[in-house]
Motif scaffolding. Structure first.
Motif, mmCIF file in Angstrom:
data_model
loop_
_atom_site.group_PDB
_atom_site.id
_atom_site.type_symbol
_atom_site.label_atom_id
_atom_site.label_comp_id
_atom_site.label_asym_id
_atom_site.label_seq_id
_atom_site.Cartn_x
_atom_site.Cartn_y
_atom_site.Cartn_z
ATOM 1 N N VAL A 241 0.847 -1.202 0.000
ATOM 2 C CA VAL A 241 0.000 0.000 0.000
ATOM 3 C C VAL A 241 0.882 1.252 0.000
ATOM 4 O O VAL A 241 0.595 2.235 -0.671
ATOM 5 C CB VAL A 241 -0.905 0.020 1.250
ATOM 6 C CG1 VAL A 241 -1.694 1.313 1.306
ATOM 7 C CG2 VAL A 241 -1.833 -1.159 1.253
ATOM 8 N N HIS A 242 1.966 1.187 0.757
ATOM 9 C CA HIS A 242 2.806 2.373 0.926
ATOM 10 C C HIS A 242 4.065 2.328 0.074
ATOM 11 O O HIS A 242 4.840 3.278 0.079
ATOM 12 C CB HIS A 242 3.192 2.522 2.397
ATOM 13 C CG HIS A 242 2.021 2.688 3.307
ATOM 14 N ND1 HIS A 242 1.471 1.645 4.015
ATOM 15 C CD2 HIS A 242 1.257 3.766 3.575
ATOM 16 C CE1 HIS A 242 0.447 2.078 4.700
ATOM 17 N NE2 HIS A 242 0.273 3.364 4.455
ATOM 18 N N ALA A 243 4.271 1.215 -0.618
ATOM 19 C CA ALA A 243 5.548 1.046 -1.322
ATOM 20 C C ALA A 243 5.759 2.113 -2.390
ATOM 21 O O ALA A 243 6.806 2.762 -2.438
ATOM 22 C CB ALA A 243 5.615 -0.342 -1.945
ATOM 23 N N ALA A 244 4.758 2.325 -3.227
ATOM 24 C CA ALA A 244 4.939 3.254 -4.351
ATOM 25 C C ALA A 244 5.178 4.674 -3.849
ATOM 26 O O ALA A 244 6.159 5.332 -4.211
ATOM 27 C CB ALA A 244 3.725 3.200 -5.271
ATOM 28 N N ALA A 245 4.286 5.145 -2.973
ATOM 29 C CA ALA A 245 4.447 6.507 -2.464
ATOM 30 C C ALA A 245 5.725 6.624 -1.643
ATOM 31 O O ALA A 245 6.422 7.641 -1.695
ATOM 32 C CB ALA A 245 3.232 6.890 -1.622
ATOM 33 N N GLY A 246 6.019 5.579 -0.872
ATOM 34 C CA GLY A 246 7.221 5.604 -0.044
ATOM 35 C C GLY A 246 8.474 5.717 -0.878
ATOM 36 O O GLY A 246 9.390 6.478 -0.554
ATOM 37 N N LEU A 247 8.530 4.985 -1.958
ATOM 38 C CA LEU A 247 9.725 5.033 -2.810
ATOM 39 C C LEU A 247 9.881 6.417 -3.443
ATOM 40 O O LEU A 247 10.984 6.929 -3.568
ATOM 41 C CB LEU A 247 9.642 3.948 -3.887
ATOM 42 C CG LEU A 247 9.920 2.527 -3.366
ATOM 43 C CD1 LEU A 247 9.453 1.479 -4.364
ATOM 44 C CD2 LEU A 247 11.404 2.336 -3.054
ATOM 45 N N LEU A 248 8.761 7.020 -3.834
ATOM 46 C CA LEU A 248 8.862 8.366 -4.409
ATOM 47 C C LEU A 248 9.338 9.367 -3.359
ATOM 48 O O LEU A 248 10.094 10.292 -3.653
ATOM 49 C CB LEU A 248 7.517 8.821 -4.973
ATOM 50 C CG LEU A 248 6.961 8.041 -6.160
ATOM 51 C CD1 LEU A 248 5.816 8.814 -6.802
ATOM 52 C CD2 LEU A 248 8.027 7.776 -7.204
ATOM 53 N N THR A 249 8.889 9.184 -2.124
ATOM 54 C CA THR A 249 9.333 10.070 -1.046
ATOM 55 C C THR A 249 10.837 9.910 -0.836
ATOM 56 O O THR A 249 11.564 10.898 -0.682
ATOM 57 C CB THR A 249 8.583 9.725 0.262
ATOM 58 O OG1 THR A 249 7.186 9.770 -0.004
ATOM 59 C CG2 THR A 249 8.923 10.699 1.362
ATOM 60 N N ILE A 250 11.273 8.677 -0.843
ATOM 61 C CA ILE A 250 12.713 8.423 -0.642
ATOM 62 C C ILE A 250 13.517 8.978 -1.819
ATOM 63 O O ILE A 250 14.635 9.452 -1.649
ATOM 64 C CB ILE A 250 12.935 6.910 -0.458
ATOM 65 C CG1 ILE A 250 12.387 6.488 0.905
ATOM 66 C CG2 ILE A 250 14.417 6.551 -0.568
ATOM 67 C CD1 ILE A 250 12.268 5.005 1.080
ATOM 68 N N GLU A 251 12.928 8.966 -2.983
ATOM 69 C CA GLU A 251 13.627 9.501 -4.155
ATOM 70 C C GLU A 251 14.041 10.952 -3.914
ATOM 71 O O GLU A 251 15.111 11.384 -4.332
ATOM 72 C CB GLU A 251 12.716 9.422 -5.385
ATOM 73 C CG GLU A 251 13.391 9.920 -6.649
ATOM 74 C CD GLU A 251 12.475 9.891 -7.860
ATOM 75 O OE1 GLU A 251 11.246 9.870 -7.672
ATOM 76 O OE2 GLU A 251 12.988 9.891 -8.980
#
Lengths: 1075, 304
Positions: A139-149
């Motif tokens: 659920v959080h993987a996509a948004a989380g990865l963009l945040t980490i980007e």
């Protein structure tokens, strides 16, 4: 320092990091065997499928010796990533199969670069390791990865390729959801379960292109997580795409209360049953096996794009005839026809097919039933465009008659859908033409005449100093193409009440929103008055009160005429001759650059000269300084403050000396530099004051005490965003004019563009946040070409960038341009250098003959190595250039290295390639490590120990279009002859052989047949050292001396001790001075 | 010199029965014989002896002008008066549940699909069906339904129906696949469904959507052991990937291409899905903007 990685394992992203410190501590001997504890963390919501391609079995695994523990990683991420605390990060472990070198896992590429490690041997074995991680559920993987980007983009953490890869996947998932490219579906993961799922739709052309790239770009380490998918990247990618898409959609719908829609509906309704699974937490479709087939049939419609047939259904739209008054007379006609995929000239409409006029044999339709094909395709097309059914009301398909409103609906609403379905509809040529749509033109009226462009007087400066703050009159006009509409014309259009209208004999698209905005514009017809900057920003969509019509043009009148049009702008440039005192010649494009700088300054604008490296930004600026003074008459000209990186002070000083000897240069640098009143008094005696970025903030009090004639930033990308104290100090300086020089392609580095424009023309691009929202994110993240075009138009008047490949420039350039690059020694280098000199002078005095010669030669080697990098003589390196003290190779200890990396940055950023020659193998290792670390690329290094096979592989890689290898480091002996390396158009001679023939041979690796660009040769010289002395001798001495000096270094051994002292002695100019 | 035509089984463009009923079974391919036998017996059972015998005679004379077979029915033009009249014979359709059972049974053996693909019936088809409780041929209780020109009398109608059945049986001998058609499924549909079942049985898994074709056409990558040189990296391909601009499609494009839902039931599925697409796209855009630290006022988190 940490390298952050990501893997997909057990339906979650596992973030993990290698620690440089732990890696160095661990060394090569340390390893700890730990039992495997599989993570119990699973997906928070969404479906969980059986592991595909499971080939490994659980067993014991070693603990990864230099991975950061989960809690440490969590703290690190939370401290560096804004917004990450909102994500659900579960501490856990996962298993990863890694190559083993000396019983420990091989360091990742980026870490290996930092520690100077070797490449992984081809015969290394793979072993499972237990790796602590933070799990990001789907659920959080996509948004989380963009945040980490965002974090890794700021270089707070180094991103491994696996992380970059999963960020690309996350972006793909989010983009597919934003674009509504997902479908509800049904899957049966095994014989026992049937699940309703949300899937990305991956069958269309765009998605396939991305998918293909994702499959190809998957680093092997991504396939190495448990469960192993070995040679099938699709399995791991599919699992991730499915889980992320399904979880996000399911979560959104659950939070939005979609479940209520089917709460009271009978489960016997198959729609309700399916939705029950789609909206539920786990997707379970108990007893829903029957849905698999029906849903499959439904979804299979998306695959029907007519692509299997050699003939494709096309639709032709014919405009209605025109009456004598030029008004449409009758209907639009939509005609279906079949067109051959391979030969578009073979095309038949229904009439031809039904009348038999289309011979199957002659038309390549042998063995086909074209009538049936057309009927079938029309039936399919009518699914997305129901009106087509009317064309099928007779025994054969008939042309369809459409009203103008229906035509507008067809083109705007249905055409994209038909195209997606494989049905081609060629729109009329005017449909996508901006000139056939209502738009607006902005007229800016600048009535007050500016000073003559060639004037550089105090009066002129006062008049023009307002720049973008000058008040101008402006007016919006409704227009179609280049034609501005009068109120009467617009009223006529408005009364037509049709989305397609005839205006001046051509069709115009009148979107309802455009009409509304245009009406408001016409009603507010009076002129406005505002600051020039505000008006221009408004034109390009940076002001909230801007009308929403597309901008069709900007007409600047008065003294602004031509500023916003590149061609007119060129025409309006003042006719200026090269300054008389300029000792050299300006190439035509350089003279044009000078004229442009003068023109912008005459209007009070800041300028950014962003020519490609090697095109002579320095001499254009020097010419400007001379021009200014030669045209000042009796006026006093305030000095120009030139702010440069420390390593460039000497270069600037040299270049000004060489080209404009009349200019009085003050170098504001070093511990004895004047301050306060003394500084001001000294500046009054000079034309140019050179200082460094570091000193601007430190000496801001002194520097701010006077008004400068001009502030120039060289390597202007040093002005960083977010603003530092240094940046604030630079921007706060009181000056009439501002010029920024940079060779970096700014279009690829938008934060730098903003920073530089903020210096040149403060406020023009809005606040950093505004710029990011309006430009940086749409361009960098979403590759929005229209926004990129708007930004180009916005900055175009103030940025001049010529490329070496520009036709106007290339004709002015010789095939090979050679320049000297002067570097200073760092304090450490200078101390080592002086130490060597002291020893050799003392020793040679006591020695004779061969022993003396040997001593001199050994000392020469040491001195040259010191000029390269002090680590070469400190004995801290092994033969592979690896630091014995476990230190990272750093450019900070060498002036040459700093300068080289500065220059390579521009080479890499421009997508060009470079050769770097050095005499010393260990220096080559150091350089390749620095390059790799600095630019996150693969630096090739060819030396005497390179096998023929490796050598050929390196050459092939470099010569190919592989942008991962922009720099090829070569030892002069191994790489100086016999290679063809024409992919490079920059050659750096990092240290000197003093034999032009040898150096030229090396240069010829790039400058040879097959080279189509100008080759730029950069020869590095350390100021104040023997390098400079020998270089001067080669430049100044007679041919005879040249032949002696230029034959090598042997002649140096014959010098007397006194001559040797003079030759080797460290001069004052050598040292980088303490700031 | 005149030559006589070889017998074609047709007369005046019509279809003439060439075999006596008791010869039909023997002429059928071996695998089809039990089914032809069962159909013959069932057909005979539908008509009285006199009607049957008359029908045989008339069929052999060529009273059938044309015969078209479709799902669960045979439509024929039968000569009787001045012009042929249409006679439709409807056969009992096999219930969907029984079809599913039969096809699943067939899918258990690859031979079944192989036979059907080569235009033959699978060996032991009838026995296989009966072993799974599926009545592949109509039972004695099930009756044929004959629609004919109302001007024909009942007997005439029955006789016309019997003629159609006889010719249908002879067609069955030549094209055994029609045994599926007569019970409601065309051979094309049977093969499609067997293909789906095959995929499900082979993989133990199935999906209503297939993998994109690029997956099937892409080459397998080297094993990890052979990828050590590039183990941590991806060459320049990752950078290339990051440069691909996202696509933009019309709203609800996929939903509109799908068209109306084929599922039975009254719930407005497509309408709800339209809302789903809007809500999810909005949420995804919000998610993206938040991740990129953009708020609606246009400032970044860093600035705040």
């Amino acid at each position: 320092m940490q390298i952050l990685h990501a893997n997909w394992s057990r339906h979650a992203i596992c973030l993990w990091a290698e620690s440089l410190d732990r890696c160095l501590e661990a060394g090569r001997a340390e390893k700890t065997q730990l039992g495997f504890e599989g993570s119990a963390a699973g997906a928070a919501t969404g479906i969980a499928l059986a592991e595909p391609g499971l080939t490994a079995t659980l067993g014991s695994a070693s603990e990864h010796p230099f991975a950061i523990d989960s809690s440490g990683l969590k703290q690190l991420l939370e401290s560096q990533t804004s917004g990450i605390e909102e994500l659900v990060l579960t501490e856990g472990r996962f298993r990863l199969r890694l190559p083993v070198v000396d019983a420990v896992p091989a360091a990742s590429e980026r870490l290996a670069t930092l520690i100077g490690s070797n490449v992984i041997p081809a015969d290394a074995r793979l072993q499972w390791f237990d790796v602590p991680c933070l799990r990001l559920d789907p659920v959080h993987a996509a948004a989380g990865l963009l945040t980490i980007e965002e974090t890794v983009a700021d270089h707070k953490l180094l991103a491994g390729h696996s992380l970059r890869y999963w960020i690309a996947v996350a972006r793909f998932v989010i983009e597919m959801l934003c674009d509504q490219r997902f479908i509800p579906s049904v899957i049966r993961p095994d014989a026992r379960r049937t699940l309703a799922v949300w899937q990305p739709w991956l069958h269309d052309e765009d998605a396939i292109r991305r998918l293909e790239a994702l499959l190809t770009a998957m680093p092997p380490v991504v396939r190495a997580a448990f469960p192993a998918t070995e040679d099938q990247p699709w399995l791991v990618l599919r699992d991730a795409l499915l889980a992320m898409t399904d979880s996000v959609v399911r979560n959104v719908l659950r939070e939005d209360g979609f479940g209520d829609a089917i709460a009271d509906r009978p489960a016997s309704d198959p729609n309700v049953a399916w939705l029950g699974g789609l909206l539920g937490a786990d997707g379970n479709l108990a007893g829903g096996e029957y849905l698999l087939r029906d849903v499959s049939l439904w979804i299979s419609r998306l695959d029907e794009t007519g692509g299997d047939e050699p003939l494709r259904l096309c639709l032709r739209l014919d405009e209605p005839g025109m009456s004598e008054s030029g008004e449409p007379d009758g209907h639009w006609t939509l005609t279906a026809y079949l067109q051959h995929e391979d030969d578009p000239s073979i095309a038949f409409d229904a009439e031809e097919l039904w009348s038999g006029a289309a011979s199957r044999q002659q038309s390549g339709m042998a063995g086909m039933q074209p009538q049936e094909l057309m009927l079938r395709e029309l039936g399919r097309a009518s699914r997305v465009y129901p009106k087509l059914e009317e064309a099928l009301s007779g025994s054969a398909p008939q042309p369809l008659l459409l009203t103008t409103n229906e035509t507008f609906a067809l083109l705007s609403e249905f055409r994209p859908l038909l195209q997606e379905s494989g049905v081609m509809l060629d729109p009329p040529p005017w449909w996508d033409d901006a000139a056939s749509r209502l738009g607006m033109r902005l007229t800016i009226d600048a009535t007050q005449d500016p000073p003559t462009a060639t004037e550089h007087t105090a009066e002129a400066r006062n008049v023009s100093s307002l720049g973008l703050r000058q008040l101008v009159e402006y007016r919006w006009n409704v227009a179609i193409g280049d034609d501005v509409l009068t109120a009467e014309q617009f009223d006529h259009i408005r009364r037509q009440a049709s989305p397609l209208a005839r205006v001046n004999g051509r069709w115009v698209v009148l979107r309802p929103d455009d009409l509304k905005t245009a009406s408001e514009l016409v009603e507010q017809s009076e002129n406005g008055q505002a600051k020039l900057g505000e008006v221009v920003r408004m034109a390009f969509g940076m002001e909230r009160n801007r009308p929403s019509l597309p901008l069709l043009g900007l007409d600047a009148r008065g003294w602004l005429s031509g500023l916003f049009d590149s061609e007119d702008g060129q025409r309006r440039l003042p006719a200026v001759d090269p300054p008389k005192g300029f000792a050299g010649s300006l190439r035509p494009y350089q003279l044009n650059g000078l004229r442009w700088l003068i023109f912008l300054e005459s209007l009070g604008f800041g300028a950014c000269l962003a020519d490609d490296m090697g095109l002579g930004k320095t001499i254009q600026l020097i010419a400007l300084l001379l021009h200014e003074r030669e045209n000042a008459g009796d006026e006093t000209i305030d000095p120009t403050l030139l702010i440069v990186p420390t390593s460039l002070i000497a270069n600037w000083n040299r270049e000004i000396e060489r080209f404009a000897n009349a200019l009085r240069v003050q170098i504001h640098h070093g511990p004895d530099r004047p301050t306060g009143a003394e500084f001001i008094a000294e500046t009054n005696e000079h034309d140019v004051v050179i200082t460094t970025y570091g000193l601007v903030s430190r000496d801001v009090d002194s520097l701010s005490k006077r008004r400068w004639g001009r502030v120039v930033l060289d390597e202007a990308q040093y002005i960083k965003n977010p603003p530092t104290k240094q940046t604030a100090a630079v921007r706060g300086l009181d000056t009439a004019y501002r010029v920024a020089l940079t060779g970096t392609p700014l279009e690829n580095r938008l934060s730098e563009l903003w920073s530089i424009m903020e210096f040149c023309n403060p406020g023009y691009l809005g606040s950093a946040g505004e710029f990011r929202r309006l430009f940086a994110v749409p361009i960098e993240r979403h590759r929005d070409a229209q926004v990129a075009q708007r930004l180009r138009q916005l900055v175009q008047p103030f940025v001049l960038r010529r490329l070496k490949t520009d036709p106007k420039v290339i004709s002015d350039l010789p095939e090979c341009v050679e320049t000297k690059e002067y570097a200073t020694l760092t304090k450490e280098q200078a101390a080592v250098y002086q130490n060597v000199v002291d020893h050799v002078l003392a020793d040679v005095d006591r020695a004779e003959g061969m022993q003396r010669r040997g001593m001199v030669l050994a000392a020469l080697v040491k001195l040259k190595q010191t000029c390269d990098h002090p680590e070469l003589v400190s004995g801290d390196l092994d033969s592979n250039g690896r630091s014995l003290a476990n230190r990272l190779p750093t450019a900070d200890r060498s002036g040459k290295c700093q300068r080289l990396l500065q220059m390579l940055e521009q080479v890499v950023a421009s997508g060009e390639k470079a050769l770097v020659f050095t005499q010393y193998r260990r220096m080559g290792h150091l350089l390749s490590q620095m390059v790799q670390h600095e630019f996150d690329c693969d630096a090739l290094f060819l030396h005497g120990g390179t096998t023929p096979k490796q050598r050929q592989k390196m050459i092939d890689r470099f010569q190919s279009g592989d942008h991962r290898t922009p720099v090829f480091v070569l030892s002069l002996k191994a790489g100086g002859v016999g290679l063809n390396l024409t992919a490079a158009n920059h050659v750096f001679h990092f240290d000197r052989w003093w034999n032009p023939a040898v150096e030229n041979q090396a240069t010829d690796r790039a400058f040879r047949i097959g080279q189509v660009r100008t080759v730029h040769v950069h020869k590095f010289v350390c100021l104040g050292t023997l390098e400079e002395r020998i270089d001067q001798m080669l430049e100044q001495k007679a041919e005879l001396s040249k032949s002696i000096i230029g034959s090598g270094e042997q002649w140096l051994t014959e010098l007397t001790t006194s001559q040797l002292h003079d030759m080797l002695q460290l001069r004052e100019t050598a040292m980088e001075v303490e700031e | 010199m005149s030559r006589s035509r070889p017998p074609t089984g047709k007369r005046r463009s019509g279809t003439r029965l060439r075999s006596a009923p008791d010869e039909l079974v023997a002429r059928a391919p071996l695998a089809a014989q039990p089914i032809v036998q069962r159909w013959l017996l069932w057909t005979q059972d539908q008509f009285s002896t006199s009607i049957w015998e008359n029908a045989v005679e008339e069929a052999r004379q060529g009273r059938l002008a044309s015969l078209h077979l479709s799902e669960s029915s045979a439509i024929a033009a039968v000569r009787g008066g001045t012009r042929p009249s249409t006679v439709t014979v409807r056969f009992p359709e096999l219930p969907a549940a029984q079809w599913r059972q039969l096809l699943e049974a067939l899918a258990q053996e690859a031979m079944s699909e192989a036979s059907l693909l080569s235009s033959e019936l699978p060996p032991g088809l009838l026995a296989l069906a009966e072993a799974h409780g599926v009545k592949f041929t109509p039972s004695h209780e099930e009756r044929v339904q004959i629609d004919s020109d109302p001007r024909r009398g009942d007997t005439e109608c029955q006789r016309a129906g019997a003629i159609v059945c006889l010719c249908m049986l002879e067609r069955m001998v030549q094209e055994p696949h029609i045994v599926f058609l007569l019970r409601g499924l065309s051979i094309t549909t049977v093969l499609e469904q067997l293909r789906e079942l095959r995929v499900m049985q082979v993989q133990g898994a199935a999906s209503a959507h297939g993998d994109p074709f690029i997956v099937a056409t892409s080459q397998p990558l080297p094993a990890l052991e052979e990828s050590l040189e590039e183990f941590w990296g991806s060459g320049s391909m990752l950078t290339d990937l990051e440069q691909i601009p996202p696509a933009s499609h019309a709203p609800h494009a996929l939903l509109r291409r799908l068209g109306p839902s084929p599922l039975d039931g009254k719930f407005p599925l497509v309408g709800l899905l339209a809302s789903v697409y809007d809500v999810v796209a909005d949420a995804a855009r919000g998610m993206r903007d938040r991740a990129e630290h953009i708020d609606v006022n246009g400032s970044t988190a860093a600035e705040q």
